[in-house]
Design an enzyme around this catalytic site. Structure first.
Site, PDB file in Angstrom:
ATOM      1  N   GLU A   1      -3.169  -2.933  -2.276  1.00 56.29           N
ATOM      2  CA  GLU A   1      -4.271  -2.283  -1.545  1.00 56.29           C
ATOM      3  C   GLU A   1      -4.512  -0.848  -2.004  1.00 56.29           C
ATOM      4  O   GLU A   1      -3.630   0.006  -1.916  1.00 56.29           O
ATOM      5  CB  GLU A   1      -3.910  -2.281  -0.049  1.00 56.29           C
ATOM      6  CG  GLU A   1      -4.914  -1.555   0.836  1.00 56.29           C
ATOM      7  CD  GLU A   1      -4.479  -1.498   2.310  1.00 56.29           C
ATOM      8  OE1 GLU A   1      -3.309  -1.827   2.614  1.00 56.29           O
ATOM      9  OE2 GLU A   1      -5.313  -1.111   3.145  1.00 56.29           O
TER      10      GLU A   1
ATOM     11  N   HIS B   1     -11.615   1.706   3.345  1.00 60.98           N
ATOM     12  CA  HIS B   1     -11.093   2.391   2.168  1.00 60.98           C
ATOM     13  C   HIS B   1     -12.103   2.666   1.071  1.00 60.98           C
ATOM     14  O   HIS B   1     -11.764   2.740  -0.103  1.00 60.98           O
ATOM     15  CB  HIS B   1      -9.911   1.610   1.601  1.00 60.98           C
ATOM     16  CG  HIS B   1      -8.691   1.755   2.456  1.00 60.98           C
ATOM     17  ND1 HIS B   1      -7.438   1.362   2.068  1.00 60.98           N
ATOM     18  CD2 HIS B   1      -8.553   2.273   3.693  1.00 60.98           C
ATOM     19  CE1 HIS B   1      -6.573   1.619   3.024  1.00 60.98           C
ATOM     20  NE2 HIS B   1      -7.229   2.158   4.032  1.00 60.98           N
TER      21      HIS B   1
ATOM     22  N   ASP C   1      -9.574  -3.251   2.187  1.00 60.86           N
ATOM     23  CA  ASP C   1      -9.536  -2.646   3.519  1.00 60.86           C
ATOM     24  C   ASP C   1     -10.909  -2.034   3.748  1.00 60.86           C
ATOM     25  O   ASP C   1     -11.356  -1.188   2.957  1.00 60.86           O
ATOM     26  CB  ASP C   1      -8.427  -1.587   3.588  1.00 60.86           C
ATOM     27  CG  ASP C   1      -8.295  -0.959   4.979  1.00 60.86           C
ATOM     28  OD1 ASP C   1      -9.322  -0.542   5.532  1.00 60.86           O
ATOM     29  OD2 ASP C   1      -7.160  -0.876   5.485  1.00 60.86           O
TER      30      ASP C   1
ATOM     31  N   ASP D   1      -6.544  -4.451  10.399  1.00 61.78           N
ATOM     32  CA  ASP D   1      -5.834  -3.182  10.207  1.00 61.78           C
ATOM     33  C   ASP D   1      -6.568  -2.057  10.921  1.00 61.78           C
ATOM     34  O   ASP D   1      -7.396  -1.374  10.324  1.00 61.78           O
ATOM     35  CB  ASP D   1      -5.699  -2.869   8.705  1.00 61.78           C
ATOM     36  CG  ASP D   1      -4.886  -1.591   8.464  1.00 61.78           C
ATOM     37  OD1 ASP D   1      -4.258  -1.097   9.429  1.00 61.78           O
ATOM     38  OD2 ASP D   1      -4.875  -1.095   7.325  1.00 61.78           O
TER      39      ASP D   1
ATOM     40  N   LYS E   1      -7.148   2.748  -1.898  1.00 65.29           N
ATOM     41  CA  LYS E   1      -7.991   3.441  -0.939  1.00 65.29           C
ATOM     42  C   LYS E   1      -8.641   4.662  -1.577  1.00 65.29           C
ATOM     43  O   LYS E   1      -8.347   4.990  -2.723  1.00 65.29           O
ATOM     44  CB  LYS E   1      -7.234   3.797   0.341  1.00 65.29           C
ATOM     45  CG  LYS E   1      -6.176   4.883   0.219  1.00 65.29           C
ATOM     46  CD  LYS E   1      -5.380   5.021   1.520  1.00 65.29           C
ATOM     47  CE  LYS E   1      -6.133   5.680   2.638  1.00 65.29           C
ATOM     48  NZ  LYS E   1      -5.281   5.945   3.821  1.00 65.29           N
TER      49      LYS E   1
ATOM     50  N   TRP F   1       0.873  -1.180   0.000  1.00 64.50           N
ATOM     51  CA  TRP F   1       0.000   0.000   0.000  1.00 64.50           C
ATOM     52  C   TRP F   1       0.905   1.224   0.000  1.00 64.50           C
ATOM     53  O   TRP F   1       1.846   1.303   0.791  1.00 64.50           O
ATOM     54  CB  TRP F   1      -0.916   0.041   1.234  1.00 64.50           C
ATOM     55  CG  TRP F   1      -1.486   1.416   1.411  1.00 64.50           C
ATOM     56  CD1 TRP F   1      -2.470   1.986   0.665  1.00 64.50           C
ATOM     57  CD2 TRP F   1      -1.051   2.420   2.355  1.00 64.50           C
ATOM     58  NE1 TRP F   1      -2.675   3.289   1.076  1.00 64.50           N
ATOM     59  CE2 TRP F   1      -1.821   3.581   2.118  1.00 64.50           C
ATOM     60  CE3 TRP F   1      -0.082   2.447   3.367  1.00 64.50           C
ATOM     61  CZ2 TRP F   1      -1.663   4.751   2.851  1.00 64.50           C
ATOM     62  CZ3 TRP F   1       0.076   3.606   4.104  1.00 64.50           C
ATOM     63  CH2 TRP F   1      -0.714   4.748   3.844  1.00 64.50           C
TER      64      TRP F   1
ATOM     65  N   HIS G   1      -8.264  -6.260   5.023  1.00 65.66           N
ATOM     66  CA  HIS G   1      -7.796  -5.434   6.122  1.00 65.66           C
ATOM     67  C   HIS G   1      -9.056  -5.041   6.869  1.00 65.66           C
ATOM     68  O   HIS G   1      -9.743  -4.099   6.476  1.00 65.66           O
ATOM     69  CB  HIS G   1      -7.061  -4.194   5.616  1.00 65.66           C
ATOM     70  CG  HIS G   1      -5.602  -4.416   5.410  1.00 65.66           C
ATOM     71  ND1 HIS G   1      -4.726  -3.395   5.144  1.00 65.66           N
ATOM     72  CD2 HIS G   1      -4.863  -5.539   5.468  1.00 65.66           C
ATOM     73  CE1 HIS G   1      -3.501  -3.889   5.026  1.00 65.66           C
ATOM     74  NE2 HIS G   1      -3.561  -5.188   5.215  1.00 65.66           N
TER      75      HIS G   1
ATOM     76  N   ASP H   1     -11.660   7.039   7.092  1.00 63.29           N
ATOM     77  CA  ASP H   1     -10.863   5.828   7.288  1.00 63.29           C
ATOM     78  C   ASP H   1     -10.167   5.939   8.641  1.00 63.29           C
ATOM     79  O   ASP H   1      -8.951   6.063   8.735  1.00 63.29           O
ATOM     80  CB  ASP H   1      -9.846   5.736   6.133  1.00 63.29           C
ATOM     81  CG  ASP H   1      -8.845   4.607   6.339  1.00 63.29           C
ATOM     82  OD1 ASP H   1      -9.157   3.672   7.091  1.00 63.29           O
ATOM     83  OD2 ASP H   1      -7.760   4.677   5.733  1.00 63.29           O
TER      84      ASP H   1
ATOM     85  N   ASP I   1      -9.833   3.865  11.211  1.00 62.78           N
ATOM     86  CA  ASP I   1      -9.129   2.736  11.803  1.00 62.78           C
ATOM     87  C   ASP I   1      -9.473   2.504  13.272  1.00 62.78           C
ATOM     88  O   ASP I   1      -8.596   2.244  14.094  1.00 62.78           O
ATOM     89  CB  ASP I   1      -7.616   2.873  11.589  1.00 62.78           C
ATOM     90  CG  ASP I   1      -7.239   2.808  10.121  1.00 62.78           C
ATOM     91  OD1 ASP I   1      -7.411   1.738   9.525  1.00 62.78           O
ATOM     92  OD2 ASP I   1      -6.796   3.826   9.563  1.00 62.78           O
TER      93      ASP I   1
HETATM   94  C1  RNT Z   1      -3.571   2.762   5.048  1.00 56.50           C
HETATM   95  C2  RNT Z   1      -3.688   1.313   4.783  1.00 56.50           C
HETATM   96  C3  RNT Z   1      -2.531   0.473   5.223  1.00 56.50           C
HETATM   97  C4  RNT Z   1      -2.004   0.857   6.569  1.00 56.50           C
HETATM   98  C5  RNT Z   1      -0.970  -0.071   7.110  1.00 56.50           C
HETATM   99  C6  RNT Z   1      -0.198   0.573   8.201  1.00 56.50           C
HETATM  100  O1  RNT Z   1      -4.688   3.456   4.733  1.00 56.50           O
HETATM  101  O2  RNT Z   1      -4.858   0.827   5.347  1.00 56.50           O
HETATM  102  O3  RNT Z   1      -2.893  -0.859   5.151  1.00 56.50           O
HETATM  103  O4  RNT Z   1      -3.037   0.951   7.492  1.00 56.50           O
HETATM  104  O5  RNT Z   1      -0.233  -0.588   6.115  1.00 56.50           O
HETATM  105 ZN    ZN Z   2      -5.125  -1.303   5.229  1.00 58.67          ZN
END
Ligand code: RNT
Ligand code: ZN
Length: 418
Positions: free
Chosen positions: A225, A261, A258, A325, A227, A186, A285, A293, A295
């Site tokens: 990956e 994303h 993810d 993630d 986003k 990513w 993820h 996003d 997290d």
């Molecule tokens: C970032 C991505 C990625 C990171 C990690 C740290 O938007 O989700 O996967 O969260 O690689």
């Molecule tokens: Zn991710």
């Protein structure tokens, strides 16, 4: 929780599920074979162990400063083992390149070699853990807004070199563990504001990826990956979902989904059956976006339930890799791992307990109300009793009992860091 009570509840649940054609013993076996890939970066808010580390950049952010984050490799390993001891089943560990064992040396990203991961490989073996890996393009003076998509050749080739080296490392991990190591790629590349060079950046990223993947690395697998946007890069993302979906299907790469994303009303779950006819495998993820996003720690919410259900319904269990993630710095970080992992497992469990064949039969016969009835009934079926039994069989605390273990660990270990 009293063992006898868990057993009693499980026996009832087993009978209830048998009535709708579900064998809970078989499901427990499937759940045992369901391995998450725990992301190492929840333990320290994505800081890593580079001697020269700067602050977190590259469109991502960990918010909160709850005391007790792991400050070095030993603390991180200890925290991961603690978390793993409270999560039923056996799970992989997903490392980022910046978590290498650099032993006090400044090792730039284009100089990294497997030597700096030997102690991880040994640790993983000792602890019966398989490793996955990630190249790291963020938090570096050369990260800027563009890394692999940078038209400046010196910066672009720096990151190409880094990523190639990461694939070597992942391959060595795969060889050592005799199981392919999945390396996720990513990069944050994008633009904060209006830009007329989208095609240039995307063609440049394509060129970089082609160079990176040129060499066959048989004991690792590549996942890519995309986003929607990064912080400070809100207007344009080079590696968008479409870009990587096209790349993965054309060049046979694993596509990473993810859950944070996509646009807030877009369903990551719906992508599963849409892309599986074209890509061999998926990497997840699993995260929890709030507003953006963000997290947050994964919970058993509808989008996550939908995601796992879609995988089971598509009969694609073996074609998906289950990475987590999230990185919430505002709560106890070991608690974050345990909650997120257990919640992901519960989503998978509920997906596995669904009487799919029966519901499918109703659907194909045009009995819409029966489909709805059965789906609604599943929500209150005694799946929790099955999960509790799973914890019991895996010798981990049942229900919220793990909180006592975490509190004890905080008192014995984490509090000494503060
Ligand atoms: C970032 C991505 C990625 C990171 C990690 C740290 O938007 O989700 O996967 O969260 O690689
Ligand atoms: Zn991710």
């Amino acid at each position: 929780m009293k063992e006898a009570l868990v057993k009693k509840a499980y026996e009832v649940a087993k009978e209830r599920y048998a009535e709708i054609g579900i064998d809970t013993e078989k499901v427990l076996e499937q759940l045992q074979n369901f391995h998450l890939s725990l992301h190492c970066w929840q333990a320290d808010d994505v800081k890593g162990f580079e001697v020269q580390a700067g602050s977190l950049s590259g469109g991502i952010q960990s918010t909160g400063d709850f005391p007790g984050a792991a400050r070095n490799i030993d603390e991180l390993r200890s925290d991961i083992l603690k978390a793993k001891s409270l999560i039923p089943g056996n799970h992989r560990l997903n490392l980022h390149e910046i978590y290498g064992d650099f032993k006090g040396k400044v090792v730039d990203r284009d100089e990294v070699t497997v030597e700096y991961f030997q102690s991880w490989i040994d640790w993983a073996k000792e602890n019966n853990t398989l490793l996955d890996f990630n190249s790291s393009s963020f938090s570096h003076p050369k990260s800027g807004n563009l890394s692999l998509a940078n038209p400046d050749e010196s910066i672009r080739t720096f990151w190409v070199e880094h990523t190639k080296r990461c694939r070597e490392i992942a391959n060595a991990m795969g060889e050592a563990q005799n199981d392919p190591c999945i390396m996720n790629l990513w990069v944050h590349d994008g633009c904060k504001d209006m830009s007329v060079n989208h095609a240039l950046y995307r063609n440049t990223l394509k060129k970089s990826l082609d160079e990176i993947f040129e060499k066959d690395q048989p004991m690792m697998k590549d996942s890519i990956e995309g986003k929607v946007f990064g912080i400070g890069l809100e207007s344009f993302t080079v590696g968008s979902h479409d870009f990587y979906t096209a790349y993965a299907s054309k060049y046979d790469k694993i596509l990473t989904i993810d859950t944070g994303h996509y646009h807030p009303t877009e369903s990551p779950a719906d992508k599963v059956s849409a892309v599986l006819p074209f890509v061999k495998e998926l990497m997840l993820h699993v995260s929890r976006p709030i507003r953006w996003d963000s997290d947050h720690v994964t919970i058993m919410d509808d989008p996550t339930l939908d995601l796992f259900s879609e995988i089971v319904r598509a009969d694609a269990l073996e074609r998906v890799h289950y990475g987590l993630d999230f990185f919430d710095g505002s709560i106890n970080r070991i608690g974050a791992y345990v909650i997120g992992s257990r919640s992901a497992q519960k989503c998978m469990l509920r997906a596995l307990l669904e009487p799919k064949d029966l519901i499918s039969k109703y659907e194909l016969a045009g009995e819409g109300y029966k489909v709805l009835t059965m789906l609604e009934e599943q929500k209150a079926m005694p799946w929790q009793a099955v999960y509790d039994e799973f914890c019991l069989r895996n010798n981990v605390p049942v229900g919220a009992d793990f909180m006592a273990d975490i509190d004890q660990y905080v008192a014995d270990v984490v509090s000494k860091r503060i």
